[in-house]
Design an enzyme around this catalytic site. Structure first.
Site, mmCIF file in Angstrom:
data_model
loop_
_atom_site.group_PDB
_atom_site.id
_atom_site.type_symbol
_atom_site.label_atom_id
_atom_site.label_comp_id
_atom_site.label_asym_id
_atom_site.label_seq_id
_atom_site.Cartn_x
_atom_site.Cartn_y
_atom_site.Cartn_z
ATOM 1 C CE LYS A 23 -3.806 -1.799 2.858
ATOM 2 N NZ LYS A 23 -4.532 -1.506 4.117
ATOM 3 C CG HIS A 80 -0.273 8.048 2.301
ATOM 4 N ND1 HIS A 80 -0.411 8.649 3.517
ATOM 5 C CD2 HIS A 80 -1.043 6.932 2.329
ATOM 6 C CE1 HIS A 80 -1.248 7.947 4.246
ATOM 7 N NE2 HIS A 80 -1.646 6.893 3.553
ATOM 8 C CG HIS A 120 2.286 5.980 6.243
ATOM 9 N ND1 HIS A 120 1.694 5.541 5.091
ATOM 10 C CD2 HIS A 120 1.794 5.204 7.236
ATOM 11 C CE1 HIS A 120 0.872 4.544 5.373
ATOM 12 N NE2 HIS A 120 0.905 4.323 6.668
HETATM 13 N N1 ARG Z 1 0.426 0.167 9.545
HETATM 14 C C1 ARG Z 1 -0.537 0.952 10.235
HETATM 15 C C2 ARG Z 1 -1.176 1.971 9.291
HETATM 16 O O1 ARG Z 1 -0.585 2.379 8.328
HETATM 17 C C3 ARG Z 1 0.066 1.700 11.402
HETATM 18 C C4 ARG Z 1 0.643 0.838 12.486
HETATM 19 C C5 ARG Z 1 0.789 1.563 13.774
HETATM 20 N N2 ARG Z 1 1.350 0.763 14.837
HETATM 21 C C6 ARG Z 1 0.711 -0.194 15.480
HETATM 22 N N3 ARG Z 1 1.359 -0.883 16.397
HETATM 23 N N4 ARG Z 1 -0.571 -0.465 15.262
HETATM 24 O O2 ARG Z 1 -2.278 2.380 9.535
#
Ligand code: ARG
Length: 569
Positions: free
Chosen positions: A127, A130, A133
């Site tokens: 994915k 962007h 992030h």
């Molecule tokens: N990968 C997730 C996202 O892009 C964020 C992860 C954040 N950290 C966690 N431990 N849930 O939405």
């Protein structure tokens, strides 16, 4: 601790019987108008306990208190006890402190022996990475630096989204429409295109969704083909991610993404079961959170696959056992508030007291030209595009304004990246921000380039003065810095540590960006009003000491935000 505030608090505490200096410290205010003192202690809070009017408490303390010579006078007015600095003494103390401690200025060891885990960035593989992030990345990275400055041991964790149903989708798409070379060349964009293609096609052919789910189940069951594709997608993506992180100057201690917990979830599910926390719901497994006014936390789907929350619960327990954190911070946008509230509750229900040390640090969404950034539709401004665009813009400006600059390329990177980071960190974290090319790279006003430019200006003054900072010691005559404009600068240096601590306590780097901009602005006023390289040696030396101090603190402030401070630009 800000040493001056501390001094006030200790002196007040000594003149009272029951209040600790620490408590008093928290009540001390900085009046908006310096006519009302440089610091003020409101005595209202003591009125009930002491059964006296605030005004008489203020008077009594004012008579009893020991006065350090850094304070000119104290005054009891309207229930407040106001403290006025002796500007000369203050300037001398603050500047020598900065010059002696340099990048250690305003640091502390209050965090010694304590560990803070910071879970940040965490883009999803297959994915897009962007600008949304970017917020997690830069806020997390800055908090890492701020906590470290305060003596904490920090553990930066990139909880990559490298596991989950999106892989099923991308596997299906790759098998149907994929191309190996493309993935090797541009993994992030290549996988995103496949992801978008999958969604377009599955609208017409819904069975593709089932196929995708099956592939993810295969992955979880250890199917060779599924895993080797997954591994390849991940590795190519991580290679490209690391390039972006290195451009941003961001580093992690651990790249333990969601997949890392794949073999660790079973025992946790067993533990949940043993603790009687699980309910069956038509084949799916969940923790009922009705009593806490929350929807259930799903931990296993009907097909046996696990979820985002299952991996978060497992990861938290793993981290507690591995790092024994004092606090574990999670940086994501606020759309995940419920997710964190749910699984934090599950940890609590499991009987882990440290559930209280898990902290979600949410931030606002990023929209682009009014639209939400969404991966499915492919309307994303990829981070790489933003950063490269920024560097190019800066490079063109340098070409135009300062073509003689020796290391143009390098400076363009420092300033371009700095502009992007500063722009992001200057917004109150919880606010939504609208990303636009024009405001992100404005070079005047309250921006990164403005602060960097001010720093470079200070360096240039020192260069002209021919000062070797390693060698030089300064004779500071504080009486030359008593005027309003100089005193402003001194006060901003003096309160720098408060800004850092406040930013840390609130997990809010924008407090620090604000402070750094204010310092840059007051220094520029000083620079405008007071010639520095004057004939009078004493005046010159004192003003240079202020220039050095500002340079050090701007450098330090920027570095705590994760931004470089070039010497020329
Ligand atoms: N990968 C997730 C996202 O892009 C964020 C992860 C954040 N950290 C966690 N431990 N849930 O939405």
């Amino acid at each position: 601790m800000n040493p001056f505030k501390q001094m006030i608090a200790e002196n007040i505490a000594e003149s009272l019987e029951h209040q600790s200096a620490q408590e008093i410290m928290q009540w001390i205010e900085k009046p908006p108008n310096s006519d009302l003192g440089d610091y003020a202690f409101p005595c209202f809070k003591l009125s009930k306990a002491l059964r006296k009017a605030p005004q008489s408490i203020a008077l009594e303390i004012s008579e009893a208190i020991k006065k350090d010579d850094v304070f000119l006078k104290t005054e009891a007015i309207g229930g407040y006890l106001n403290f006025y600095f002796n500007r000369k003494k203050l300037a001398e103390k603050v500047l020598s402190e900065v010059i002696n401690r340099k990048e250690k200025f305003a640091s502390s060891n209050e965090g010694a022996g304590k560990t803070i885990c910071i879970d940040f960035s965490a883009p999803n593989i297959a994915k897009p990475f962007h600008v949304g992030h970017l917020r997690s990345t830069v806020i997390g990275s800055s908090l890492y630096k701020i906590y470290s400055h305060m003596g904490y041991e920090c553990v930066g964790i990139n909880h990559l989204g490298d596991w989950g149903t999106q892989f099923g989708k991308v596997i299906v798409a790759y098998k149907n429409w994929g191309n190996q070379e493309r993935i090797e060349k541009e993994p992030i964009q290549g996988l995103l295109d496949l992801y978008v293609k999958f969604h377009d096609e599955s609208e017409k052919t819904p069975e593709l969704e089932d196929e995708a789910r099956e592939w993810f189940v295969k992955m979880e069951k250890g199917d060779k083909e599924a895993l080797s594709l997954w591994k390849w997608f991940s590795e190519e993506t991580i290679k490209e991610l690391k390039k972006i992180y290195s451009l941003l100057g961001v580093r992690f201690d651990h790249y333990t993404g969601e997949s890392f917990y794949n073999d660790k979830m079973k025992p946790i599910l067993d533990e949940l079961h043993q603790k009687n926390l699980l309910e069956d719901s038509q084949g799916a497994v969940l923790v009922n959170l009705e009593s806490y006014n929350m929807p259930p936390c799903l931990v296993q789907k009907k097909d046996g696959s696990t979820l985002y929350a299952t991996r978060d619960i497992t990861a938290a327990i793993y981290r507690k056992n591995t790092f024994d954190f004092t606090k574990c911070l999670y940086l994501t946008d606020y759309s995940q508030n419920l997710h964190f509230a749910q699984w934090f509750k599950v940890i609590e229900l499991m009987g882990y007291e440290w559930a209280a040390d898990l902290e979600h640090v949410p931030f606002g969404r990023v929209t682009h030209e009014g639209k939400r950034i969404q991966s499915r539709k492919g309307t994303v401004v990829l981070l790489e595009e933003v950063i490269e665009g920024a560097i190019e813009r800066v490079f063109n400006i340098i070409e135009e304004k300062n073509p003689e600059l020796p290391n143009k390329k390098e400076v363009a990177v420092d300033v371009g990246v700095g502009a992007v980071i500063f722009n992001d960190l200057s917004h109150n974290r919880i606010k939504d921000i609208s990303f636009s090319w024009d405001t992100a790279f404005s070079f005047d006003g309250e921006t990164g380039p403005y602060v960097q430019y001010t720093h470079a200006r200070a360096v240039s003054v020192l260069r002209k003065a021919g000062i070797d900072l390693e060698e030089k010691t300064f004779q500071i005559e504080g009486s030359y810095l008593e005027d309003e404009v100089s005193n402003q600068v001194i006060r901003q240096l003096e309160t720098f540590e408060d800004a850092i601590r406040d930013a840390m306590n609130k997990n809010e780097p924008s407090i620090l960006t604000r402070h750094v901009v204010d310092l840059a602005q007051s220094f520029n006023r000083f620079y405008h009003d007071h010639p520095i390289l004057v004939d009078d040696a004493k005046v010159k030396e004192t003003r240079l000491a202020l220039v050095v101090s500002v340079k050090e603190v701007l450098h330090l402030g920027l570095s705590l935000l994760g931004i470089k401070a070039p010497d020329r630009m």
